[in-house]
Design an enzyme around this catalytic site. Structure first.
Site, mmCIF file in Angstrom:
data_model
loop_
_atom_site.group_PDB
_atom_site.id
_atom_site.type_symbol
_atom_site.label_atom_id
_atom_site.label_comp_id
_atom_site.label_asym_id
_atom_site.label_seq_id
_atom_site.Cartn_x
_atom_site.Cartn_y
_atom_site.Cartn_z
ATOM 1 N N ARG A 123 0.903 -1.158 0.464
ATOM 2 C CA ARG A 123 0.083 0.347 0.061
ATOM 3 C C ARG A 123 0.661 0.790 0.070
ATOM 4 N NH1 ARG A 123 -3.987 -2.787 3.408
ATOM 5 N NH2 ARG A 123 -4.918 -3.569 2.435
ATOM 6 N N LYS A 145 2.655 11.727 -10.867
ATOM 7 C CA LYS A 145 1.878 10.911 -12.268
ATOM 8 C C LYS A 145 2.650 9.376 -12.002
ATOM 9 C CE LYS A 145 -1.249 13.732 -14.732
ATOM 10 N NZ LYS A 145 -1.545 14.293 -16.086
ATOM 11 N N GLU A 187 7.816 18.718 -25.286
ATOM 12 C CA GLU A 187 7.801 18.683 -23.497
ATOM 13 C C GLU A 187 7.993 21.000 -22.935
ATOM 14 O OE1 GLU A 187 4.889 17.037 -22.215
ATOM 15 O OE2 GLU A 187 4.431 15.499 -22.567
ATOM 16 N N GLU A 239 -5.626 16.895 -11.293
ATOM 17 C CA GLU A 239 -6.080 17.005 -11.660
ATOM 18 C C GLU A 239 -7.623 17.282 -12.534
ATOM 19 O OE1 GLU A 239 -3.940 15.393 -15.746
ATOM 20 O OE2 GLU A 239 -5.687 15.493 -16.484
ATOM 21 N N ARG A 243 -4.041 21.460 -14.172
ATOM 22 C CA ARG A 243 -3.227 20.569 -14.828
ATOM 23 C C ARG A 243 -4.267 20.031 -15.653
ATOM 24 N NH1 ARG A 243 0.093 16.517 -10.664
ATOM 25 N NH2 ARG A 243 0.986 15.333 -12.177
ATOM 26 N N ASN A 247 -2.094 19.023 -20.345
ATOM 27 C CA ASN A 247 -1.825 18.282 -21.572
ATOM 28 C C ASN A 247 -1.858 18.032 -22.549
ATOM 29 O OD1 ASN A 247 -2.073 15.333 -19.372
ATOM 30 N ND2 ASN A 247 -4.107 15.898 -19.089
ATOM 31 N N HIS A 250 -1.969 15.641 -26.395
ATOM 32 C CA HIS A 250 -1.737 14.584 -26.061
ATOM 33 C C HIS A 250 -2.978 14.031 -26.150
ATOM 34 C CE1 HIS A 250 1.927 16.442 -23.514
ATOM 35 N NE2 HIS A 250 1.719 15.111 -22.645
ATOM 36 N N HIS A 254 -1.602 10.496 -27.623
ATOM 37 C CA HIS A 254 -1.666 9.040 -26.732
ATOM 38 C C HIS A 254 -2.193 8.480 -28.266
ATOM 39 C CE1 HIS A 254 -1.868 10.250 -22.750
ATOM 40 N NE2 HIS A 254 -0.238 10.638 -23.163
ATOM 41 N N HIS A 268 6.598 9.682 -26.657
ATOM 42 C CA HIS A 268 6.027 10.160 -26.575
ATOM 43 C C HIS A 268 6.196 11.635 -27.081
ATOM 44 C CE1 HIS A 268 2.630 11.845 -23.412
ATOM 45 N NE2 HIS A 268 4.399 12.499 -23.308
HETATM 46 N N1 GLY Z 1 2.198 15.152 -18.093
HETATM 47 C C1 GLY Z 1 1.346 15.991 -17.196
HETATM 48 C C2 GLY Z 1 1.137 15.942 -15.661
HETATM 49 O O1 GLY Z 1 1.780 15.565 -14.825
HETATM 50 O O2 GLY Z 1 0.116 16.418 -15.240
#
Ligand code: GLY
Length: 371
Positions: A123, A145, A187, A239, A243, A247, A250, A254, A268
């Site tokens: 955990r 993330k 990025e 997010e 946040r 993206n 993205h 993606h 990516h």
């Molecule tokens: N890579 C996008 C984020 O960390 O929110």
């Protein structure tokens, strides 16, 4: 080079990002725990194994207890259920404790996999991010993330779990392949595009020196990017709002990555570059953004050697399949795709209010175009 420290202020889960050169030699200064006697689990890939072995040696010399390295093949395919289970089994076989520490030594793939393994074993055990790519230093290692890919798309299983420290060592750029460096650069540009026109203008002038690994330029972009990311993560860790701006490009990117099959055809950051161009083109089509801004961004990516059209990828993809993947994206709300769109360079916003036929047109056009 003087080491810079960027703080991520999240109350009890706060931590620092150290940005500097030759950081392995003084690693203890950047770890918020004593090394002596501690069990340490290092996870890395075959591209940067020598760096992970150097870290292992340093930790052992500093008195670490169990301190072993698990090495995976590089590439997106490593972010899988199978590899996650291998990591868990390895940790449990070696009797990991809640006060043991996991080190993610690699790019975004290793950071996400090791972070998720650390988040879920017992955990949750502490983990340290040691990002070895530009993409990981400016984005994926910061903000907690973690996750893996599934057959349905990228990062669809995972969670938010903050590291206890991030160590961004400029030495890794001496051996990072140019293609990886350029992919990570997409990025970096993102921070300028979402809310920092001055930074984008700085990149238009100084971008080539970043790709040439000028240490002053590259440490500057890591510093600016980490500070920008820190501010966004502090405001919206999980997010629910702001946040999502990170993206940009993205949702499209993606879908392209999934269609390309995670086999190295499309990195990516390359998917993000193409996706960002599509987000600008969509914004222009919707009458939100001046065409000149979209052309300026496309030109900058081209100058930096990044792909700008899906037709550049060398794969076949079908618009219907890309749309289906985009609808499964984590940001979708009630089956409506979420997009980050643009009013101008330095002014991005989040919306679900996008006509699907326009998205289809943008995808079809990008798949057709080639330079
Ligand atoms: N890579 C996008 C984020 O960390 O929110």
């Amino acid at each position: 080079m003087q080491t810079k420290l960027v703080e991520i202020d999240l109350g009890a889960r706060s931590y620092k990002i150290a940005i500097g050169a030759n950081l392995l030699s003084s690693i203890g200064d950047f770890l918020p725990f004593d090394i002596e006697g501690k069990k340490m689990f290092l996870i890395t890939d075959d591209n940067v194994e020598p760096y992970a072995r150097a870290l292992q040696k340093t930790l052992q010399q500093a008195g670490a207890g169990f301190c072993e390295v698990m090495v995976f093949p590089h590439g997106e395919k490593t972010k899988s259920y199978t590899r996650l289970q291998e990591v868990h089994d390895w940790m449990l076989e070696h009797n990991i404790h809640r006060n043991s520490v996991v080190f993610a030594v690699g790019g975004g793939v290793i950071g996400d996999l090791a972070g998720f393994a650390a988040a879920t074993v017992l955990r949750g055990v502490p983990y340290v991010q040691i990002p070895t790519s530009l993409l990981a230093q400016v984005d994926s290692s910061v903000g907690g993330k973690t996750g893996i890919n599934t057959q349905y798309g990228k990062n669809l299983v995972g969670n938010f779990y903050q590291p206890v420290s991030v160590i961004a060592d400029m030495d890794v750029f001496k051996t990072l392949p140019a293609r990886e460096l350029r992919a990570g650069y997409a990025e970096v540009v993102k921070y300028g595009l979402i809310d920092d026109l001055d930074f984008f203008e700085w990149l238009e002038v100084n971008g080539p020196s970043v790709i040439d690994v000028n240490m002053q330029s590259i440490s500057h972009v890591v510093d600016v990017s980490c500070k920008a990311k820190a501010a966004i993560v502090e405001a919206d860790e999980r997010e629910h709002g702001k946040r999502a701006l990170l993206n940009l490009g993205h949702t499209f990117g993606h879908a392209l990555e999934a269609a390309a099959g995670y086999d190295g055809t499309l990195l990516h950051g390359e998917g993000v570059a193409i996706g960002t161009v599509m987000a600008f083109d969509l914004s222009v089509k919707m009458g939100l953004c001046p065409r000149a801004d979209a052309l300026r961004v496309r030109e900058h990516f081209k100058v930096m050697g990044l792909p700008v059209h899906a037709g550049n990828i060398g794969f076949s993809a079908i618009v219907d399949d890309l749309i289906a993947t985009m609808q499964r994206d984590k940001k979708a709300v009630d089956n409506k795709m979420t997009f980050i769109l643009i009013k101008a360079i330095g002014s991005a916003f989040v919306t679900q209010d996008v006509p699907e036929d326009m998205v289809r047109d943008i995808l079809a056009q990008s798949l057709k175009e080639q330079d």
